[in-house]
Write a protein that holds these residues in place. Structure first.
Motif, PDB file in Angstrom:
ATOM      1  N   TYR A 101       3.222   8.245   3.959  1.00 36.31           N
ATOM      2  CA  TYR A 101       3.841   9.579   3.873  1.00 36.31           C
ATOM      3  C   TYR A 101       2.862  10.691   4.220  1.00 36.31           C
ATOM      4  O   TYR A 101       1.647  10.542   4.097  1.00 36.31           O
ATOM      5  CB  TYR A 101       4.437   9.819   2.476  1.00 36.31           C
ATOM      6  CG  TYR A 101       3.450   9.884   1.339  1.00 36.31           C
ATOM      7  CD1 TYR A 101       2.723  11.038   1.069  1.00 36.31           C
ATOM      8  CD2 TYR A 101       3.266   8.788   0.491  1.00 36.31           C
ATOM      9  CE1 TYR A 101       1.846  11.104   0.005  1.00 36.31           C
ATOM     10  CE2 TYR A 101       2.388   8.837  -0.574  1.00 36.31           C
ATOM     11  CZ  TYR A 101       1.671  10.011  -0.820  1.00 36.31           C
ATOM     12  OH  TYR A 101       0.786  10.074  -1.865  1.00 36.31           O
ATOM     13  N   THR A 125       6.240  -0.895   0.940  1.00 33.88           N
ATOM     14  CA  THR A 125       5.069  -0.187   1.479  1.00 33.88           C
ATOM     15  C   THR A 125       5.471   1.241   1.820  1.00 33.88           C
ATOM     16  O   THR A 125       6.599   1.484   2.249  1.00 33.88           O
ATOM     17  CB  THR A 125       4.561  -0.909   2.745  1.00 33.88           C
ATOM     18  OG1 THR A 125       4.412  -2.297   2.435  1.00 33.88           O
ATOM     19  CG2 THR A 125       3.248  -0.345   3.232  1.00 33.88           C
ATOM     20  N   VAL A 126       4.537   2.188   1.637  1.00 38.32           N
ATOM     21  CA  VAL A 126       4.858   3.607   1.867  1.00 38.32           C
ATOM     22  C   VAL A 126       3.762   4.260   2.714  1.00 38.32           C
ATOM     23  O   VAL A 126       2.573   4.080   2.448  1.00 38.32           O
ATOM     24  CB  VAL A 126       4.992   4.378   0.535  1.00 38.32           C
ATOM     25  CG1 VAL A 126       5.489   5.797   0.804  1.00 38.32           C
ATOM     26  CG2 VAL A 126       5.922   3.666  -0.429  1.00 38.32           C
ATOM     27  N   THR A 139       0.327   9.063  -6.547  1.00 38.80           N
ATOM     28  CA  THR A 139       0.996   7.962  -5.839  1.00 38.80           C
ATOM     29  C   THR A 139       0.136   7.210  -4.825  1.00 38.80           C
ATOM     30  O   THR A 139       0.386   6.023  -4.587  1.00 38.80           O
ATOM     31  CB  THR A 139       2.249   8.495  -5.097  1.00 38.80           C
ATOM     32  OG1 THR A 139       1.854   9.550  -4.208  1.00 38.80           O
ATOM     33  CG2 THR A 139       3.289   9.021  -6.071  1.00 38.80           C
ATOM     34  N   ALA A 140      -0.841   7.848  -4.200  1.00 41.81           N
ATOM     35  CA  ALA A 140      -1.556   7.206  -3.077  1.00 41.81           C
ATOM     36  C   ALA A 140      -2.573   6.176  -3.551  1.00 41.81           C
ATOM     37  O   ALA A 140      -3.314   6.409  -4.506  1.00 41.81           O
ATOM     38  CB  ALA A 140      -2.251   8.257  -2.224  1.00 41.81           C
ATOM     39  N   THR A 141      -2.592   5.034  -2.855  1.00 40.16           N
ATOM     40  CA  THR A 141      -3.658   4.048  -3.074  1.00 40.16           C
ATOM     41  C   THR A 141      -4.717   4.175  -1.975  1.00 40.16           C
ATOM     42  O   THR A 141      -5.799   3.607  -2.090  1.00 40.16           O
ATOM     43  CB  THR A 141      -3.095   2.614  -3.055  1.00 40.16           C
ATOM     44  OG1 THR A 141      -2.423   2.387  -1.795  1.00 40.16           O
ATOM     45  CG2 THR A 141      -2.106   2.411  -4.188  1.00 40.16           C
ATOM     46  N   LEU A 155       8.320   5.829  -6.493  1.00 40.00           N
ATOM     47  CA  LEU A 155       7.392   5.280  -5.499  1.00 40.00           C
ATOM     48  C   LEU A 155       6.372   4.342  -6.149  1.00 40.00           C
ATOM     49  O   LEU A 155       5.994   3.322  -5.573  1.00 40.00           O
ATOM     50  CB  LEU A 155       6.673   6.407  -4.752  1.00 40.00           C
ATOM     51  CG  LEU A 155       7.524   7.246  -3.793  1.00 40.00           C
ATOM     52  CD1 LEU A 155       6.656   8.290  -3.092  1.00 40.00           C
ATOM     53  CD2 LEU A 155       8.227   6.383  -2.749  1.00 40.00           C
ATOM     54  N   ASN A 156       5.906   4.693  -7.349  1.00 45.52           N
ATOM     55  CA  ASN A 156       4.906   3.861  -8.024  1.00 45.52           C
ATOM     56  C   ASN A 156       5.468   2.511  -8.453  1.00 45.52           C
ATOM     57  O   ASN A 156       4.726   1.534  -8.578  1.00 45.52           O
ATOM     58  CB  ASN A 156       4.318   4.605  -9.223  1.00 45.52           C
ATOM     59  CG  ASN A 156       3.345   5.695  -8.801  1.00 45.52           C
ATOM     60  OD1 ASN A 156       2.755   5.621  -7.734  1.00 45.52           O
ATOM     61  ND2 ASN A 156       3.189   6.714  -9.616  1.00 45.52           N
ATOM     62  N   GLU A 178       7.815  10.446  -7.889  1.00 43.73           N
ATOM     63  CA  GLU A 178       6.527   9.767  -8.118  1.00 43.73           C
ATOM     64  C   GLU A 178       6.727   8.441  -8.847  1.00 43.73           C
ATOM     65  O   GLU A 178       6.165   7.412  -8.456  1.00 43.73           O
ATOM     66  CB  GLU A 178       5.612  10.675  -8.958  1.00 43.73           C
ATOM     67  CG  GLU A 178       5.041  11.842  -8.193  1.00 43.73           C
ATOM     68  CD  GLU A 178       4.473  12.921  -9.092  1.00 43.73           C
ATOM     69  OE1 GLU A 178       4.078  13.960  -8.559  1.00 43.73           O
ATOM     70  OE2 GLU A 178       4.445  12.737 -10.323  1.00 43.73           O
ATOM     71  N   TYR A 199       7.963   1.059  -6.708  1.00 46.37           N
ATOM     72  CA  TYR A 199       8.519   0.463  -5.485  1.00 46.37           C
ATOM     73  C   TYR A 199       7.635  -0.696  -5.031  1.00 46.37           C
ATOM     74  O   TYR A 199       6.411  -0.566  -4.965  1.00 46.37           O
ATOM     75  CB  TYR A 199       8.589   1.563  -4.421  1.00 46.37           C
ATOM     76  CG  TYR A 199       9.062   1.137  -3.049  1.00 46.37           C
ATOM     77  CD1 TYR A 199      10.341   0.643  -2.849  1.00 46.37           C
ATOM     78  CD2 TYR A 199       8.230   1.293  -1.943  1.00 46.37           C
ATOM     79  CE1 TYR A 199      10.782   0.291  -1.592  1.00 46.37           C
ATOM     80  CE2 TYR A 199       8.665   0.957  -0.665  1.00 46.37           C
ATOM     81  CZ  TYR A 199       9.940   0.457  -0.496  1.00 46.37           C
ATOM     82  OH  TYR A 199      10.375   0.115   0.752  1.00 46.37           O
ATOM     83  N   GLU A 225       0.832  -1.202   0.000  1.00 41.55           N
ATOM     84  CA  GLU A 225       0.000   0.000   0.000  1.00 41.55           C
ATOM     85  C   GLU A 225       0.874   1.261   0.000  1.00 41.55           C
ATOM     86  O   GLU A 225       1.973   1.279   0.542  1.00 41.55           O
ATOM     87  CB  GLU A 225      -0.913   0.035   1.232  1.00 41.55           C
ATOM     88  CG  GLU A 225      -2.077  -0.932   1.158  1.00 41.55           C
ATOM     89  CD  GLU A 225      -3.113  -0.653   2.238  1.00 41.55           C
ATOM     90  OE1 GLU A 225      -4.263  -0.413   1.884  1.00 41.55           O
ATOM     91  OE2 GLU A 225      -2.756  -0.654   3.430  1.00 41.55           O
ATOM     92  N   ARG A 226       0.357   2.317  -0.622  1.00 37.96           N
ATOM     93  CA  ARG A 226       0.979   3.643  -0.551  1.00 37.96           C
ATOM     94  C   ARG A 226      -0.064   4.568   0.082  1.00 37.96           C
ATOM     95  O   ARG A 226      -1.025   4.973  -0.579  1.00 37.96           O
ATOM     96  CB  ARG A 226       1.391   4.129  -1.945  1.00 37.96           C
ATOM     97  CG  ARG A 226       2.464   3.257  -2.580  1.00 37.96           C
ATOM     98  CD  ARG A 226       2.999   3.854  -3.873  1.00 37.96           C
ATOM     99  NE  ARG A 226       1.962   3.974  -4.887  1.00 37.96           N
ATOM    100  CZ  ARG A 226       1.592   2.993  -5.704  1.00 37.96           C
ATOM    101  NH1 ARG A 226       2.183   1.807  -5.622  1.00 37.96           N
ATOM    102  NH2 ARG A 226       0.649   3.187  -6.608  1.00 37.96           N
TER     103      ARG A 226
END
Length: 638
Positions: A496, A493-494, A507-509, A487-488, A484, A490, A354-355
């Motif tokens: 931020y 897990t992120v 970027t966020a899920t 991170l996409n 961006e 990667y 997950e991001r």
């Protein structure tokens, strides 16, 4: 036209910043000025404001027009309070108001010609007072202060006691209230939270004057501007539309220019080969033909090779080991400081891959929560646990993970002693530190340079759980896009914290909104958060007053949903919404096809063909049967 720059050139030593830059801004136009860090954006604004002189060219401001400028850093001083500081911009209205009150007193005791004279003056001054929005200036002032994130408690604070960010907001407020004909804003969103940025967007869209903005906030630029000026290698180029339109057009132009360059290079090489061959025949006729071709070749106007995208950092993030599926579990976390309760009973989970973006207004406790998760602060209550094989990589917006007294090289070599000098230099070169740059002391670096060192350390850590606090601060647009992309791709897990809405959307899920001392979960990107914010905040994180009213209406069995229930409920709703969209799309497809069949059946060459008519009728029957099922399903879902 309200502002025109004609042939502006500026160099510092041998470094050319601007070269024959020309452009203009129309009245009421909203325009952006973009470019990489160091491209000369602030320099150009300072030339327009006559704070520094251009080497060549001139700036022309339309007659009787006022210009207002917000620099990146403000140092508002004095003994006035925040409210009084903004009120000072309305001194002319205050003076008018006092004169009107004085006239009212005089008119009570006047008569005859004296009264007529006073009434005429009073009428003229009242009209002028109305034109200057005199009856509403206090509410306008309050609206700007609230919009920029100041609370009523802040109104009485002396500006000399404020932080740098708060002083910049005061300066911005004064500028907006003074309403110049053209606003020059250098990074106006830097010290604003998301609600304040959204307010500023609306304010600028409705602003009666022109606006010229330097900003790295792409979401903000998309909302506000209709023209983009880019400084690239000293040249200023204009693109119509917002930031997204600029980015698309820029990519198209670059591709076209590169293709033209390659085609010309192929033709040049071909001609050069033909010339060599003709000369090799060593006959008078062939030599003359070779010379003729050489002359033609020399006359060709060469297409310049497109300048490589400005030196950009190269970022590749990859975990060394794979973590377990459960990465982070937070249960009933609470934290307060003297006279300030940040949050309580916070619970959430983060799964591998997950991001998650943690958002919220300034002062809600986002950075504090990250520090708790990194063991830098203790929680007042509650607990958190990391899953199996979880290794944290932490990016701190204040860069406390860096040692001020060390050089950049020492910072990396001391943290990763197994790396060779060549490996360290190669790594730092990827983050734009080359040659003697690697021996700069951390304390002497700019915010952007410290950010790049922190990102280099993060990349070397090979962590599988990245915790990032404002990672895009001080990065230019090109560097943000690189981050961006990293991170996409990667696989870890992120989690931020960021105020950069464009970055979050890319970027966020999942989004966690820290609001009203609680956290609300949104399974989607920033646009989805905006769509559902009002509904879900009211349901899962009401204000104290709303919660009290809700409690009166609730039956005991209708208590607040647990975090897991909240998450499952939202996931169910999101799935239902997606299913509804699919059903609606299929209904539309089938209805379109049904109409096509009706139109086909009446065609002369079809209606006389028995076999074709039977085939279309059977298809029509199938469509009707499927539509009946879909209509029922739609009613159920809707």
């Amino acid at each position: 036209m309200i502002l025109s720059c004609q042939g502006i050139s500026k160099s510092f030593g041998e470094k050319v910043i601007l070269e024959d830059a020309s452009f203009h801004i129309e009245e009421r136009e909203k325009a952006a000025l973009i470019g990489n860090n160091g491209a000369g954006k602030t320099t150009l604004l300072r030339i327009i404001m006559e704070e520094i002189h251009a080497d060549a060219g001139q700036v022309v401001l339309a007659k009787d027009k006022r210009i207002g400028y917000l620099a990146q850093y403000q140092d508002v001083q004095g003994h006035l309070s925040v409210y009084e500081e903004l009120l000072s911009t309305k001194q002319c209205i205050i003076d008018m108001e006092e004169r009107l009150r004085a006239m009212e007193v005089q008119m009570k005791n006047a008569s005859g010609e004296e009264l007529d004279r006073l009434m005429n003056s009073y009428t003229r001054l009242t009209h002028e007072f109305e034109l200057e929005n005199g009856y509403a200036y206090k509410s306008e002032l309050m609206g700007v202060l609230n919009g920029l994130g100041f609370t009523e408690e802040d109104f009485t604070k002396q500006v000399a006691t404020l932080s740098g960010g708060q002083k910049t907001r005061v300066a911005l407020g004064k500028l907006l209230i003074s309403r110049p004909d053209i606003l020059l804003l250098d990074e106006p969103t830097n010290h604003l939270d998301m609600e304040s940025i959204a307010w500023l967007e609306t304010y600028l869209l409705n602003y009666p004057g022109a606006v010229f903005i330097v900003s790295h906030d792409r979401y903000f630029l998309d909302k506000v501007v209709t023209k983009v000026f880019e400084i690239d290698a000293g040249q200023v180029r204009m693109y119509a539309g917002n930031y997204s339109a600029y980015a698309e057009k820029k990519a198209q132009l670059r591709d076209a220019q590169y293709k033209a360059y390659l085609n010309q290079q192929r033709e040049i090489k071909h001609q050069e080969a033909v010339i060599v061959k003709l000369k090799s025949f060593n006959r008078e006729k062939s030599i003359k033909r070779a010379e003729s071709r050489e002359k033609m070749l020399n006359k060709i106007q060469r297409v310049d090779k497109p300048i490589e995208a400005q030196s950009q950092m190269r970022l590749s993030l990859e975990p060394r080991v794979v973590s377990g599926n459960d990465v982070l579990t937070v249960e009933d976390l609470a934290k307060s400081f003297p006279q300030q309760k940040l949050f309580s009973n916070i619970s959430f989970q983060i799964k591998r891959g997950e991001r998650v973006a943690l958002i919220g207004n300034n002062g809600t406790g986002k950075t504090t929560m990250l520090k708790i998760l990194n063991g830098l602060l203790d929680a007042d209550a509650g607990s958190f646990s990391l899953g199996a094989k979880v290794q944290i990589g932490y990016y701190d917006q204040e860069h406390h993970v860096l040692h001020a007294e060390k050089t950049i090289f020492e910072e990396i070599s001391d943290t990763y002693p197994t790396l060779t000098e060549t490996q360290i230099r190669n790594m730092l070169a990827a983050f734009l530190f080359t040659g003697d740059d690697v021996f700069k002391v951390i304390s002497s670096l700019s915010g952007g340079e410290r950010g790049r060192v922190s990102l280099a350390k993060l990349m070397l850590s090979e962590a599988n759980f990245l915790i990032l606090d404002e990672p895009t601060n001080h990065l230019d647009i090109a560097s943000k896009e690189i981050l961006e992309e990293a991170l996409n791709s990667y696989t870890g897990t992120v989690l931020y914290v960021s105020h950069d809405r464009y970055f979050i959307n890319q970027t966020a899920t999942r989004i966690l909104d820290l609001t009203n001392q609680s956290v609300v979960n949104y399974i989607g990107d920033y646009d989805y958060y905006l769509e559902k914010k009002e509904e879900l905040t009211e349901k899962y994180a009401p204000t104290a007053q709303e919660a009290t009213e809700e409690a009166k209406e609730e039956t005991p069995s209708e208590g607040k949903l647990t975090w897991q229930q909240q998450k499952e409920e939202q996931a169910r709703k999101r799935k239902q919404e997606n299913e509804l969209k699919k059903v609606e799309k299929r209904i539309e497809e089938l209805e379109t096809r049904d109409k096509e069949i009706d139109d086909t059946l009446v065609l002369p060459d079809v209606c006389t063909n028995v076999g074709r008519c039977a085939e279309l009728s059977r298809e029509k029957d199938k469509i009707q049967a499927e539509l009946e099922e879909l209509y029922e399903k739609w009613e159920e879902l809707a």
